[in-house]
Design an enzyme around this catalytic site. Structure first.
Site, PDB file in Angstrom:
ATOM      1  N   SER A 122      -0.193  27.395  29.516  1.00 52.44           N
ATOM      2  CA  SER A 122      -1.122  27.958  28.543  1.00 52.44           C
ATOM      3  C   SER A 122      -1.624  29.318  29.036  1.00 52.44           C
ATOM      4  O   SER A 122      -0.837  30.176  29.376  1.00 52.44           O
ATOM      5  CB  SER A 122      -2.264  26.981  28.269  1.00 52.44           C
ATOM      6  OG  SER A 122      -3.061  27.414  27.207  1.00 52.44           O
ATOM      7  N   HIS A 123      -2.947  29.496  29.097  1.00 52.42           N
ATOM      8  CA  HIS A 123      -3.510  30.780  29.509  1.00 52.42           C
ATOM      9  C   HIS A 123      -3.830  30.803  31.003  1.00 52.42           C
ATOM     10  O   HIS A 123      -4.383  31.789  31.491  1.00 52.42           O
ATOM     11  CB  HIS A 123      -4.779  31.076  28.712  1.00 52.42           C
ATOM     12  CG  HIS A 123      -5.855  30.051  28.933  1.00 52.42           C
ATOM     13  ND1 HIS A 123      -5.921  28.889  28.206  1.00 52.42           N
ATOM     14  CD2 HIS A 123      -6.873  30.003  29.814  1.00 52.42           C
ATOM     15  CE1 HIS A 123      -6.951  28.170  28.627  1.00 52.42           C
ATOM     16  NE2 HIS A 123      -7.551  28.826  29.599  1.00 52.42           N
TER      17      HIS A 123
END
Length: 499
Positions: A122-123
């Site tokens: 993800s981030h």
């Protein structure tokens, strides 16, 4: 008998090359994240795939699994190890290659895959890897599913079986782009900066927005898994500052920023000001509820109180359900209630049909935002925000609290505020109008001022947020009230930031 994964192997040793390593703390509430290879090695990823495939079989679904990987130097290797485990469990693996997470979700629908296993951090910063999983489209795993998966994997009770198969889908990117832009067209060339942080969204977002007629300025859209400028995360201040600079430099109408796996969308307006996703959610709810009476929306408990107090939403008969923070929770709740959309302050947007398919997709959100702007009679984003009632809100604040104690502290505060409400006692000289206790405690006063205390889902801390539509002083007083009650608990430590 399968080897149980170890949790303490060291790289560059015989044991590391011959045994699975899986740290138990990588199993989160609704996905899995590990530092690679310190907390999970490739044999550990293979064991995870075998356990996940075993769980799919246990659930009784057709074990046909859509999989893909984000753009990091090691993600393809991690995915291949995961696929080996899924094949060992007898799964049909359908590989869409390099993809954003919502592209893998889309593959569940387009390629008839009941299950999904998307390799992504993800981030998170480089060094992290993980898997987002689901077995009931458009939903992803929640705490019950993650607890069962963890038990299967760590106890070494996975069940190999025959029948596994592998199919690679070529050029699935084009199929996704065609589907996500079909029927969408803005009537004017809105000038939009598409900020991708050199992450996976770079090969999807600018092209998608061009197809609907926007005047697109790609920003850091070249793939580079070193992330040379900043981590692709539209909540990160470094990325937000770069987005603001780009808006001003290009005289753009808006900048839309995408995280590393493309399931979130951040917004910077035409003046270079960041607009939090909950305020964008209010604007979208205003827009989408105009033609649809009694529209229903789901929002997370960290979101603005305007969803309840905004006069336009009231006039349109909008119903709002505040629910648990977390993409898996909001996604599930939006599906359960048949809501038009769900919004999370972190930038996850969930649109049910006819707008989306129920899962979080940063590009679907970006298109919805541009179409809202297209319908806004020439108003700029900054003007739309100014049209909202004024509120004073805090950033998300996180006082330290040990994992084994944070839930008890939240329970104590919930009980304390519940007793105050029950006994008719005042807070800031007002009655407590409403308590929301689905995820910590959110205390709402008569003038709309509210404060939230909840336990963080992924680190040893609490989460504190306050907001007031009445005044900045009331917002600060609400924080002072919460902080004074937390101060009675010695296990609560320093804040990461304070107002």
């Amino acid at each position: 008998m399968l080897i149980k994964p170890a949790s303490d192997l060291k790289p560059n040793t015989y044991a590391f090359e011959s045994q699975p390593l899986i740290s138990p703390n990588g199993f989160r509430e609704y996905d899995a994240r590990w530092l690679f290879p310190e907390e999970i090695n490739l044999l550990g990823v293979q064991a995870l795939g075998l356990g996940l495939g075993t769980y799919f079989q246990e659930l009784g679904i057709r074990p046909r699994v859509a999989t893909g990987h984000d753009y990091r130097s090691y993600s393809q290797s991690v995915k291949q190890a995961l696929i080996l485990g899924l094949l060992q469990a007898g799964c049909e693996v359908v590989d869409v290659g390099l993809a954003m997470t919502p592209v893998a979700y889309f593959a569940q629908f387009a390629l008839d895959c009941p299950a999904v296993a998307m390799v992504t951090a993800s981030h998170n910063e480089n060094g992290w890897t993980g898997v987002k999983m689901g077995a009931q489209k458009p939903l992803t795993f929640g705490p019950d599913e993650m607890t069962r998966l963890k038990s299967i994997v760590l106890n070494g009770v996975s069940k190999p079986r025959s029948g596994g198969s592998y199919t690679r889908i070529e050029n699935f990117r084009e199929q996704y782009l065609e589907a996500v832009t079909a029927g969408h067209r803005v009537s004017r060339a809105i000038r939009v900066v598409a900020a991708c942080g050199n992450g996976t969204a770079g090969i999807f977002a600018p092209g998608a927005l061009k197809r609907i007629g926007a005047d697109v300025i790609p920003m850091d859209a070249e793939l580079d898994y070193t992330f040379p400028k900043y981590n692709p995360n539209p909540e990160d201040m470094k990325m937000l500052h770069a987005m603001a600079d780009a808006v001003r430099a290009h005289n753009a109408d808006i900048c839309l920023g995408f995280d590393g796996d493309g399931d979130r969308c951040g917004v910077v307006d035409d003046t270079g000001a960041e607009v939090f996703a909950d305020k964008i959610g209010v604007l979208l709810a205003r827009d989408l509820s105009m033609p649809q009476t009694n529209a229903k929306f789901v929002v997370d408990v960290k979101s603005t109180g305007l969803f309840e107090t905004d006069p336009v939403l009231k006039k349109n008969g909008v119903a709002v359900d505040y629910w648990k923070t977390g993409h898996s929770y909001i996604k599930r709740r939006t599906a359960e209630l048949g809501a038009l959309a769900g919004f999370e302050k972190s930038g996850h947007y969930f649109f049910n049909p006819p707008i989306g398919r129920g899962y979080d997709d940063g590009i679907v959100a970006a298109i919805a935002i541009l179409e809202m702007l297209d319908r806004a009679d020439g108003k700029k984003v900054s003007q739309l925000v100014l049209d909202l009632p004024k509120t004073w809100g805090s950033p998300t604040m996180a006082p330290y609290c040990p994992d084994e104690k944070k839930y008890a502290v939240v329970e104590a505060l919930t009980k304390e505020y519940s007793e105050l409400q029950k006994n008719g006692e005042k807070v800031l000289g007002q009655n407590i109008a409403r308590l929301i206790t689905v995820n910590g405690v959110r205390v709402a006063l008569e003038d709309g001022t509210w404060g939230l205390v909840r336990a963080s889902s992924n680190k040893p801390s609490l989460v504190v947020v306050v907001e007031s539509p009445a005044s900045e002083s009331n917002m600060r007083a609400m924080f002072k009230d919460i902080d004074s009650r937390l101060a009675k608990h010695p296990e609560v430590g320093e804040y990461d930031q304070k107002i």
